[in-house]
Design a protein around this motif. Sequence first.
Motif, PDB file in Angstrom:
ATOM      1  N   MET A   1      57.703  14.104  39.781  1.00  0.00           N
ATOM      2  CA  MET A   1      57.070  12.866  39.316  1.00  0.00           C
ATOM      3  C   MET A   1      57.605  11.687  40.109  1.00  0.00           C
ATOM      4  O   MET A   1      58.745  11.661  40.542  1.00  0.00           O
ATOM      5  CB  MET A   1      57.373  12.679  37.828  1.00  0.00           C
ATOM      6  CG  MET A   1      56.617  11.537  37.167  1.00  0.00           C
ATOM      7  SD  MET A   1      56.848  11.581  35.392  1.00  0.00           S
ATOM      8  CE  MET A   1      55.919  10.160  34.911  1.00  0.00           C
ATOM      9  N   ASP A  90      52.398  17.980  43.746  1.00  0.00           N
ATOM     10  CA  ASP A  90      53.314  16.936  43.290  1.00  0.00           C
ATOM     11  C   ASP A  90      52.806  15.571  43.734  1.00  0.00           C
ATOM     12  O   ASP A  90      51.751  15.441  44.352  1.00  0.00           O
ATOM     13  CB  ASP A  90      54.734  17.185  43.810  1.00  0.00           C
ATOM     14  CG  ASP A  90      54.785  17.355  45.325  1.00  0.00           C
ATOM     15  OD1 ASP A  90      53.891  16.816  46.022  1.00  0.00           O
ATOM     16  OD2 ASP A  90      55.713  18.019  45.818  1.00  0.00           O
ATOM     17  N   ILE A 121      52.253   8.701  39.988  1.00  0.00           N
ATOM     18  CA  ILE A 121      52.651   9.149  41.323  1.00  0.00           C
ATOM     19  C   ILE A 121      53.003   7.990  42.257  1.00  0.00           C
ATOM     20  O   ILE A 121      53.381   8.211  43.406  1.00  0.00           O
ATOM     21  CB  ILE A 121      51.547  10.009  41.972  1.00  0.00           C
ATOM     22  CG1 ILE A 121      50.262   9.204  42.190  1.00  0.00           C
ATOM     23  CG2 ILE A 121      51.272  11.254  41.123  1.00  0.00           C
ATOM     24  CD1 ILE A 121      49.154   9.963  42.907  1.00  0.00           C
ATOM     25  N   ASP A 300      49.097  18.408  39.601  1.00  0.00           N
ATOM     26  CA  ASP A 300      50.020  19.179  38.766  1.00  0.00           C
ATOM     27  C   ASP A 300      51.230  18.301  38.421  1.00  0.00           C
ATOM     28  O   ASP A 300      51.375  17.832  37.308  1.00  0.00           O
ATOM     29  CB  ASP A 300      50.461  20.447  39.508  1.00  0.00           C
ATOM     30  CG  ASP A 300      51.299  21.371  38.623  1.00  0.00           C
ATOM     31  OD1 ASP A 300      52.065  20.857  37.785  1.00  0.00           O
ATOM     32  OD2 ASP A 300      51.195  22.593  38.767  1.00  0.00           O
ATOM     33  N   ASN A 301      52.134  18.115  39.356  1.00  0.00           N
ATOM     34  CA  ASN A 301      53.266  17.199  39.199  1.00  0.00           C
ATOM     35  C   ASN A 301      54.066  17.451  37.922  1.00  0.00           C
ATOM     36  O   ASN A 301      54.364  16.538  37.155  1.00  0.00           O
ATOM     37  CB  ASN A 301      52.776  15.745  39.229  1.00  0.00           C
ATOM     38  CG  ASN A 301      53.858  14.789  39.702  1.00  0.00           C
ATOM     39  OD1 ASN A 301      54.666  15.137  40.564  1.00  0.00           O
ATOM     40  ND2 ASN A 301      53.885  13.596  39.150  1.00  0.00           N
ATOM     41  N   GLY A 302      54.410  18.715  37.694  1.00  0.00           N
ATOM     42  CA  GLY A 302      55.237  19.061  36.539  1.00  0.00           C
ATOM     43  C   GLY A 302      54.470  19.604  35.356  1.00  0.00           C
ATOM     44  O   GLY A 302      55.073  20.088  34.382  1.00  0.00           O
ATOM     45  N   ARG A 356      59.343  15.224  34.625  1.00  0.00           N
ATOM     46  CA  ARG A 356      60.379  14.886  35.602  1.00  0.00           C
ATOM     47  C   ARG A 356      61.624  15.740  35.470  1.00  0.00           C
ATOM     48  O   ARG A 356      62.469  15.749  36.364  1.00  0.00           O
ATOM     49  CB  ARG A 356      60.776  13.407  35.462  1.00  0.00           C
ATOM     50  CG  ARG A 356      59.672  12.442  35.781  1.00  0.00           C
ATOM     51  CD  ARG A 356      60.145  11.034  36.082  1.00  0.00           C
ATOM     52  NE  ARG A 356      60.946  10.394  35.083  1.00  0.00           N
ATOM     53  CZ  ARG A 356      60.974   9.066  34.873  1.00  0.00           C
ATOM     54  NH1 ARG A 356      60.214   8.273  35.618  1.00  0.00           N
ATOM     55  NH2 ARG A 356      61.746   8.544  33.954  1.00  0.00           N
TER      56      ARG A 356
END
Length: 478
Positions: A1, A90, A121, A300-302, A356
């Motif tokens: 993140m 990400d 982001i 996606d980013n987590g 995160r």
Amino acid sequence: MSGTFIGMPAFPKAARDAVRDTTLRANLRHATHTIRDKRAVAVAELADWAELREAGKQIKNETLLNLDTYLVQLEEAVTAAGGTVHWAADAAEANRIVAGLVKATGETEVVKVKSMATQEIGLNEALEAEGIRAYETDLAELIVQLGEDRPSHILVPAIHRNRGEIRDIFASEMAKWGREAPDGLTDSPAELAEAARLHLREKFLRAKVGISGANFMVAETGTLVVVESEGNGRMCLTLPETLISVVGIEKVVPTWRDLEVFLQTLPRSSTAERMNPYTSMWTGTADADGPTAFHLVLLDNGRTDTLADEVGRQALRCIRCSACLNVCPVYERAGGHAYGSVYPGPIGAILTPQLRGTAGEVDASLPYASSLCGACYDVCPVAIDIPEVLVHLREKVAGQGGPGHRLEKAAVKAATWVLDHPAALAAGERIASRTRALHPKKLPGPGASQWTESRDLPEMPAEPFRDWWKKNRTGDRP
């Protein structure tokens, strides 16, 4: 993140500083109480609200359990309708994709409709580094951008500002970004709104690239949906030649029938309206209407890691209504900036640490940013049990160790041994009583002092209860 809020202190310190700001507290109290009172009236109009809430929960749960299937279906439908789908693992990858798409058009500026995913982001900063200026067009986001500020609320990012502050920001900053504010601008809501409309209109008419998020994505047709109240979203989504939408993978719903549920619950739970003034939907591209190029960046980013947590994954049901913020006693006093993330309040306290991770000081502190009163769960339109997830995340943070948690474990271990040995307990009680004049009012050390920061330690009695009982109740049965 993204580290959009990098440099922020952990929640306890940030909140401590925030509660000393009397103007901030007054702004928050007025705004949150007004919104939640109106919401209560709007929700009470529906006799089947509880059923809609449960339906939303079940739709989201089923979708998350089969997310891979629905995302593939969505990609196929968007592609068939003339759009292009990009997958971003990400924040860095998403920013590279969007910057590359904008550069390919030859443009150096874009207009944006409010998108928490792009805030997550740090897209604006990434575009700026590539020589591309992004203009926020939502009124509250415009206020935040002009004031070089940070959003503090999911629905009303400038909730921490009052009308006088907004007037001063418009008067001093608008000219640096485009059309200047009118002479003699007052803090009248109508005048402020008109100043923003005139400032933004030239950007809408000039921009060739628009960037959006989406409230929902319908897998069966590849349709994206944005709901908003000002009309700026409609302008961003229809006037530019190229539209780029950055959307979290959890925003997909299987069918139009499923969408029907959320278009009833979201407006009532967020803006206390029976329906959104503007509900914009688009499916790919069309020769005679709207952008001629459409790109969907699935973020996606987590989120995949969050999905793997059986307790924590319910945070992905969130439809970003902000109802939990408006009833939270902690948010009302501390404000959104104290959470160190674009997702403030109760939902931020459970979503951010999962996206995160809890390795950082800020993220490890967020699960404790709650009184566990449960008001957030009561108002959530998709029944996210936020207190349950908070306790779950606290357990994770405690399991990581750290000075405070190691001290706590050592203290519990020592107490267990003492309680298992009555003679040692009695001796300790006598020593504590005889030395009570020497006891401090507060516990030493940063970790322990949190327990006594706002209260004194209880005064030790002159003698242990066991000794008093023997002298005064000899022969009596306990």
